[in-house]
Design a protein around this motif. Structure first.
Motif, mmCIF file in Angstrom:
data_model
loop_
_atom_site.group_PDB
_atom_site.id
_atom_site.type_symbol
_atom_site.label_atom_id
_atom_site.label_comp_id
_atom_site.label_asym_id
_atom_site.label_seq_id
_atom_site.Cartn_x
_atom_site.Cartn_y
_atom_site.Cartn_z
ATOM 1 N N GLN A 125 -8.895 7.936 0.676
ATOM 2 C CA GLN A 125 -8.642 6.775 1.535
ATOM 3 C C GLN A 125 -7.353 6.953 2.321
ATOM 4 O OE1 GLN A 125 -9.520 2.618 0.003
ATOM 5 N NE2 GLN A 125 -9.631 3.760 -1.919
ATOM 6 N N ARG A 126 -6.316 7.391 1.628
ATOM 7 C CA ARG A 126 -5.025 7.564 2.304
ATOM 8 C C ARG A 126 -5.141 8.594 3.418
ATOM 9 N NH1 ARG A 126 1.202 8.631 0.758
ATOM 10 N NH2 ARG A 126 1.727 9.303 2.835
ATOM 11 N N LYS A 127 -5.753 9.738 3.130
ATOM 12 C CA LYS A 127 -5.868 10.789 4.146
ATOM 13 C C LYS A 127 -6.673 10.307 5.339
ATOM 14 C CE LYS A 127 -5.387 14.664 0.941
ATOM 15 N NZ LYS A 127 -6.080 15.808 0.285
ATOM 16 N N PHE A 128 -7.761 9.583 5.062
ATOM 17 C CA PHE A 128 -8.606 9.108 6.157
ATOM 18 C C PHE A 128 -7.862 8.093 7.028
ATOM 19 C CE2 PHE A 128 -11.463 5.814 7.791
ATOM 20 C CZ PHE A 128 -12.264 6.590 8.622
ATOM 21 N N VAL A 129 -7.217 7.106 6.380
ATOM 22 C CA VAL A 129 -6.515 6.072 7.146
ATOM 23 C C VAL A 129 -5.360 6.684 7.936
ATOM 24 C CG1 VAL A 129 -5.095 3.996 6.962
ATOM 25 C CG2 VAL A 129 -7.170 4.207 5.593
ATOM 26 N N ASP A 130 -4.611 7.570 7.305
ATOM 27 C CA ASP A 130 -3.469 8.192 7.980
ATOM 28 C C ASP A 130 -3.930 9.016 9.179
ATOM 29 O OD1 ASP A 130 -0.677 8.540 8.111
ATOM 30 O OD2 ASP A 130 -0.838 10.521 7.208
ATOM 31 N N ALA A 131 -4.981 9.799 8.985
ATOM 32 C CA ALA A 131 -5.500 10.628 10.089
ATOM 33 C C ALA A 131 -6.058 9.756 11.207
ATOM 34 C CB ALA A 131 -6.567 11.579 9.568
ATOM 35 N N THR B 139 0.851 -1.196 0.000
ATOM 36 C CA THR B 139 0.000 0.000 0.000
ATOM 37 C C THR B 139 0.887 1.247 0.000
ATOM 38 O OG1 THR B 139 -0.093 0.270 2.423
ATOM 39 C CG2 THR B 139 -1.721 -1.223 1.419
ATOM 40 N N PHE B 140 0.228 2.405 0.198
ATOM 41 C CA PHE B 140 0.981 3.633 0.434
ATOM 42 C C PHE B 140 1.714 3.482 1.768
ATOM 43 C CE2 PHE B 140 -3.171 4.232 2.402
ATOM 44 C CZ PHE B 140 -2.876 4.804 3.621
ATOM 45 N N PRO B 141 2.809 4.166 2.029
ATOM 46 C CA PRO B 141 3.465 5.179 1.210
ATOM 47 C C PRO B 141 4.415 4.595 0.158
ATOM 48 C CG PRO B 141 4.676 4.958 3.229
ATOM 49 C CD PRO B 141 3.506 4.008 3.338
ATOM 50 N N PHE B 142 4.485 3.269 0.082
ATOM 51 C CA PHE B 142 5.443 2.650 -0.850
ATOM 52 C C PHE B 142 5.037 2.908 -2.297
ATOM 53 C CE2 PHE B 142 5.518 0.512 3.201
ATOM 54 C CZ PHE B 142 6.868 0.565 3.500
ATOM 55 N N TYR C 40 -7.268 -2.774 -4.846
ATOM 56 C CA TYR C 40 -6.442 -1.605 -4.531
ATOM 57 C C TYR C 40 -5.190 -1.574 -5.403
ATOM 58 C CZ TYR C 40 -3.378 1.455 -1.776
ATOM 59 O OH TYR C 40 -2.515 2.450 -1.380
ATOM 60 N N ALA C 41 -4.563 -2.736 -5.604
ATOM 61 C CA ALA C 41 -3.349 -2.800 -6.426
ATOM 62 C C ALA C 41 -3.623 -2.335 -7.849
ATOM 63 C CB ALA C 41 -2.795 -4.223 -6.431
ATOM 64 N N ARG C 42 -4.787 -2.691 -8.392
ATOM 65 C CA ARG C 42 -5.125 -2.258 -9.749
ATOM 66 C C ARG C 42 -5.253 -0.742 -9.832
ATOM 67 N NH1 ARG C 42 -7.769 -7.288 -9.322
ATOM 68 N NH2 ARG C 42 -7.572 -8.631 -11.181
ATOM 69 N N LEU C 43 -5.919 -0.145 -8.839
ATOM 70 C CA LEU C 43 -6.095 1.307 -8.851
ATOM 71 C C LEU C 43 -4.768 2.036 -8.710
ATOM 72 C CD1 LEU C 43 -9.300 1.724 -6.634
ATOM 73 C CD2 LEU C 43 -9.102 2.145 -9.084
ATOM 74 N N GLU C 44 -3.959 1.591 -7.746
ATOM 75 C CA GLU C 44 -2.679 2.264 -7.521
ATOM 76 C C GLU C 44 -1.755 2.093 -8.733
ATOM 77 O OE1 GLU C 44 -1.537 4.356 -5.604
ATOM 78 O OE2 GLU C 44 -2.204 4.145 -3.535
ATOM 79 N N SER C 45 -1.735 0.911 -9.309
ATOM 80 C CA SER C 45 -0.857 0.672 -10.451
ATOM 81 C C SER C 45 -1.297 1.481 -11.658
ATOM 82 C CB SER C 45 -0.818 -0.820 -10.783
ATOM 83 O OG SER C 45 -0.246 -1.554 -9.706
ATOM 84 N N ALA C 46 -2.605 1.654 -11.828
ATOM 85 C CA ALA C 46 -3.102 2.485 -12.917
ATOM 86 C C ALA C 46 -2.674 3.933 -12.713
ATOM 87 C CB ALA C 46 -4.624 2.386 -12.998
ATOM 88 N N ARG C 47 -2.806 4.414 -11.497
ATOM 89 C CA ARG C 47 -2.428 5.796 -11.224
ATOM 90 C C ARG C 47 -0.938 6.010 -11.414
ATOM 91 N NH1 ARG C 47 -3.000 9.088 -5.530
ATOM 92 N NH2 ARG C 47 -1.971 7.232 -4.701
ATOM 93 N N ALA C 48 -0.131 5.008 -11.065
ATOM 94 C CA ALA C 48 1.325 5.170 -11.080
ATOM 95 C C ALA C 48 1.965 4.735 -12.392
ATOM 96 C CB ALA C 48 1.933 4.373 -9.925
ATOM 97 N N GLY C 49 1.214 4.042 -13.241
ATOM 98 C CA GLY C 49 1.814 3.531 -14.460
ATOM 99 C C GLY C 49 2.755 2.369 -14.209
ATOM 100 N N ASP D 240 3.356 -2.410 3.623
ATOM 101 C CA ASP D 240 2.001 -1.877 3.756
ATOM 102 C C ASP D 240 1.959 -0.824 4.857
ATOM 103 O OD1 ASP D 240 2.402 -4.197 5.610
ATOM 104 O OD2 ASP D 240 0.450 -3.542 6.330
ATOM 105 N N TYR D 241 0.822 -0.132 4.948
ATOM 106 C CA TYR D 241 0.723 1.011 5.856
ATOM 107 C C TYR D 241 0.831 0.608 7.324
ATOM 108 C CZ TYR D 241 -0.960 5.235 8.094
ATOM 109 O OH TYR D 241 -1.054 6.344 8.905
ATOM 110 N N LEU D 242 0.192 -0.489 7.715
ATOM 111 C CA LEU D 242 0.266 -0.884 9.121
ATOM 112 C C LEU D 242 1.691 -1.270 9.505
ATOM 113 C CD1 LEU D 242 -3.065 -2.870 9.641
ATOM 114 C CD2 LEU D 242 -2.521 -0.518 10.316
ATOM 115 N N SER D 243 2.418 -1.913 8.589
ATOM 116 C CA SER D 243 3.835 -2.180 8.850
ATOM 117 C C SER D 243 4.601 -0.871 9.013
ATOM 118 C CB SER D 243 4.455 -2.980 7.707
ATOM 119 O OG SER D 243 4.000 -4.309 7.701
ATOM 120 N N TYR D 244 4.275 0.077 8.177
ATOM 121 C CA TYR D 244 4.964 1.375 8.180
ATOM 122 C C TYR D 244 4.712 2.158 9.462
ATOM 123 C CZ TYR D 244 6.302 6.032 6.439
ATOM 124 O OH TYR D 244 6.868 7.276 6.268
#
Length: 359
Positions: free
Chosen positions: A347-353, A221-224, A254-263, A294-298
């Motif tokens: 999603q990122r802002k909500f989970v991080d907050a 997940t983010f931030p990676f 989630y992987a599909r969405l992030e990979s599409a956004r990042a190319g 992943d975020y929880l590891s981070y």
């Protein structure tokens, strides 16, 4: 220092069983999950037969409430006879171990505060006779053993001593953050509170990549993803392998969405569930351990990672993990629009907050 790459449970167990059988002083085992099935029984039998004087098992409290990926106290599982049988068998194995002098403990007991609910000790660590150590992603349960995964065995005395110290610290109830460099190896232990500082080494390696990054993880997940997206913009070839049949379906979408956004070149692993977590940067740095990137590891899990630079080990990883897994994966066309990108950001802002406020 000698390293051994052990791919999948059978290879790992074959090597570990020999080490446990030949141990004379100590066998320390830390796992995220230990269950009362054939795999848990194998480990129990090996420990009972081992002549080692000091035998200990640490497991996270997660394994007390989740068995075979099912929450024991969910209304949907209250009348699940198989799950009840497995819970009884698991309790019987713990009792059997304790009755013959194997010391047992659970980390991270659940409580009512958000941190005590969310923060898990996710490490997989084994230390035998202060002579050899293992780190990686394999747990002791049938369903985990059936998944694609890997462990790394090492025998450098200083590195093994460092890992033994980490086990003893966790056993004493002290989560440790530490970083140490050895010959062709860096080890990071993360305490669940200052992980962002520890993970900066990994993010710096991603940010410094020149040509290629290969990642395999079921739950990245983010931030990676943000760092990987920037790498693609610099012209780095980024490939991610994640299971097509993920035990947590949210992460496949989630992987599909992030990979599409990042190319990013996303590949879906087709040979069952892959629980393997590793990152290879420029064919020079192999990052592997318990973290799924992943975020929880981070943020809040206790984790253990190694950064390996031995050319022979990296070549072995490419030959026995990276290339076969790319071959056993299919490319997927990832598409997303402006709304999808906005949704990811929200999603990122909500989970991080939420994690920042609650923990």
């Amino acid at each position: 220092m000698a390293f051994e790459l052990l791919v999948n449970f059978d290879q790992f167990w074959s090597r570990l069983r020999q080490d446990i059988a030949s141990a004379s002083d100590s066998v320390f085992i830390q796992t995220f999950a230990f269950e009362g099935d054939s795999v848990g029984q194998k480990l129990t039998d090996a420990l009972l037969a081992s002549p080692a004087k000091d035998k200990r098992i640490l497991a996270d409290s997660f394994t007390r409430v989740v068995l075979s990926d099912r929450f024991r106290y969910s209304p949907a599982h209250l009348w699940d006879r198989n799950l009840k049988d497995e819970a009884r068998n698991t309790a019987a194995l713990w009792s059997q171990l304790k009755s013959v002098g194997v010391a047992t403990k659970f980390t991270n007991p659940f409580g009512f505060r958000p941190r005590t609910l969310l923060s898990r000790n996710h490490k997989k660590l084994l230390v035998i006779d202060e002579r050899v150590a293992y780190l990686g992603g394999i747990n002791f349960s049938e369903h985990n053993a059936a998944w694609h995964d890997m462990m790394l065995r090492l025998d450098d005395p200083d590195a093994v001593s460092f890992l033994s110290e980490d086990f003893r610290s966790t056993w004493a109830g002290r989560d440790r953050v530490a970083y140490r460099e050895f010959d062709s190896l860096e080890i990071l232990t993360l305490d669940g509170r200052s992980n962002r500082r520890g993970f900066q080494r990994v993010l710096d390696l991603i940010n410094g990549a020149r040509e290629r990054i290969f990642v395999e993880s079921p739950y990245i997940t983010f931030p990676f993803y943000e760092c990987l997206r920037e790498a693609t913009r610099r012209g780095v070839n980024v490939q991610i392998v994640t299971p097509g049949a993920n035990n947590w379906s949210y992460f496949a979408n989630y992987a599909r969405l992030e990979s599409a956004r990042a190319g990013i070149d996303l590949r879906l692993y087709q040979s069952g569930m892959s629980h393997l977590k590793a990152m290879l940067i420029d064919d020079e740095y192999l990052i592997a351990g318990s973290s799924n990137f992943d975020y929880l590891s981070y943020r809040i899990h206790q984790e253990l990672m190694g950064i390996f630079t031995t050319p022979e080990l990296i070549a072995d990883f490419q030959l026995r993990v990276m290339l076969p897994d790319l071959t056993n994966s299919v490319g997927t066309r990832c598409k997303t629009g402006a709304l999808g990108i906005q949704w990811l950001g929200l999603q990122r802002k909500f989970v991080d907050a939420a994690v920042s406020i609650l923990t």
